[in-house]
Scaffold this active site. Structure first.
Site, mmCIF file in Angstrom:
data_model
loop_
_atom_site.group_PDB
_atom_site.id
_atom_site.type_symbol
_atom_site.label_atom_id
_atom_site.label_comp_id
_atom_site.label_asym_id
_atom_site.label_seq_id
_atom_site.Cartn_x
_atom_site.Cartn_y
_atom_site.Cartn_z
ATOM 1 N N ILE A 105 -1.063 3.429 5.841
ATOM 2 C CA ILE A 105 -1.297 4.011 4.516
ATOM 3 C C ILE A 105 -1.480 5.526 4.559
ATOM 4 O O ILE A 105 -1.343 6.187 3.545
ATOM 5 C CB ILE A 105 -2.506 3.346 3.830
ATOM 6 C CG1 ILE A 105 -3.809 3.657 4.564
ATOM 7 C CG2 ILE A 105 -2.284 1.829 3.720
ATOM 8 C CD1 ILE A 105 -5.057 3.171 3.850
ATOM 9 N N LYS A 106 -1.840 6.084 5.726
ATOM 10 C CA LYS A 106 -1.965 7.536 5.939
ATOM 11 C C LYS A 106 -2.738 8.247 4.824
ATOM 12 O O LYS A 106 -2.346 9.325 4.367
ATOM 13 C CB LYS A 106 -0.601 8.181 6.124
ATOM 14 C CG LYS A 106 0.135 7.736 7.393
ATOM 15 C CD LYS A 106 1.421 8.516 7.586
ATOM 16 C CE LYS A 106 2.122 8.123 8.876
ATOM 17 N NZ LYS A 106 2.722 6.766 8.813
ATOM 18 N N ARG A 107 -3.832 7.664 4.398
ATOM 19 C CA ARG A 107 -4.626 8.267 3.337
ATOM 20 C C ARG A 107 -5.432 9.453 3.864
ATOM 21 O O ARG A 107 -5.768 9.520 5.043
ATOM 22 C CB ARG A 107 -5.568 7.237 2.709
ATOM 23 C CG ARG A 107 -4.861 6.064 2.034
ATOM 24 C CD ARG A 107 -3.948 6.539 0.899
ATOM 25 N NE ARG A 107 -3.497 5.440 0.071
ATOM 26 C CZ ARG A 107 -2.250 5.058 -0.057
ATOM 27 N NH1 ARG A 107 -1.298 5.676 0.601
ATOM 28 N NH2 ARG A 107 -1.923 4.053 -0.857
#
Length: 305
Positions: A105-107
């Protein structure tokens, strides 16, 4: 610790491969798309029915060979609510089949926004007196560019719900060095992020000596990966870049420790679109081509770890 579960699945399958469930419509066989479109039209709903049937077939063909899958949420989010529903359904099915799930998700955000991401992806959301698990990933990937503020909201969930993180440290893309290789007080930025990741993971070390707070370290930067492996003895690596991005098993051998542990290696289109590769042209079934691609990757990696 969830990292112990991942390591035990790697040992059980003798395979450090994670299958990236990053479907695109041009990866999906025409027969699956046609059936989905006849049912739901050439619409987001129809496309996501095709994604779901494709993902399910890949999982069915590979679940006994691999420890985990890694769906990339952007491939689903672009289709709106139907895409998110497919993402959630895919995760639920993978877990039903005994696989661990790394949500890519690379938030990166802070305060209440980071808390909301953490609640949805690895914790629970509260609705009055009720609590619900929404996405149910075991691990998620995070971008640490905002610093500790962007990581800390996830850590209590890692403790309370036995979850884990993979922090972007040295990524596989060609231009990662524009920022990640910049020197700060004589230390490259990715090295400092690696040190912080090792520190953040100290309270989460499991019985194998690794922490549930891991690092994304690209196989396409072998020298940097080798240095990071030495400097981060308790940090487990999620390694992209194998196969389609150009890295070989020999390139990423430096990511493993002396026991052959310490890393899980991702392949996405090299596995899920294997049937398009002439190497697997003899397979009439796309899922069986993916199964053979997993076996080949497993054997390739096991030669160097």
């Amino acid at each position: 610790m969830i990292i112990d579960n991942l390591i035990e699945k790697i040992k059980q399958t003798n395979n450090p491969t994670v299958v990236g469930l990053d479907p695109r419509l041009d990866y999906i066989p025409n027969c699956i798309k046609q059936n989905a479109y006849e049912k739901l039209g050439k619409t987001p709903s129809g496309a996501m029915e095709a994604f779901w049937q494709f993902n399910k077939a890949i999982i069915d063909a590979t679940y006994d060979l691999i420890p985990a899958v890694k769906p990339q949420i952007a491939m689903y989010e672009q289709f709106g609510v139907e895409g998110i529903a497919c993402y959630i359904k895919t995760i639920a099915y993978a877990k039903e089949m005994g696989l661990l799930v790394i949500g890519d998700i690379k938030r990166s955000d802070i305060a209440s926004t980071a808390e909301a991401y953490a609640n949805g992806h690895i914790g629970k959301v509260k609705i009055e007196e009720n609590q619900f698990e929404i996405y149910r990933e075991d691990f998620v990937t995070l971008n640490p560019y905002l610093g500790w503020d962007s990581i800390e909201p996830y850590l209590q969930h890692c403790k309370d719900f036995q979850k884990g993180l993979f922090i972007l440290v040295k990524t596989s893309n060609p231009n990662s060095g524009q920022l990640q290789d910049l020197k700060v007080n004589g230390v490259k930025l990715y090295e400092r992020v690696g040190e912080l990741t090792e520190d953040w993971g100290t309270p989460f070390q499991g019985k194998y000596g690794y922490s549930s707070i891991g690092a994304v370290v690209g196989a396409t930067h072998a020298k940097q990966a080798e240095d990071l492996r030495k400097k981060l003895p308790h940090t487990f690596f999620l390694v992209p870049g194998y196969g389609a991005q150009g890295a070989t098993a020999e390139d990423l051998s430096v990511c493993f420790d002396k026991e052959g542990l310490g890393a899980i290696v991702n392949s996405s289109r090299g596995i899920i679109a294997a049937y398009k590769n002439k190497k697997y042209a003899d397979f009439s079934d796309f899922a069986q081509a993916s199964r053979q691609a997993v076996i080949d990757m497993r054997d390739d990696l096991n030669c160097v770890r």
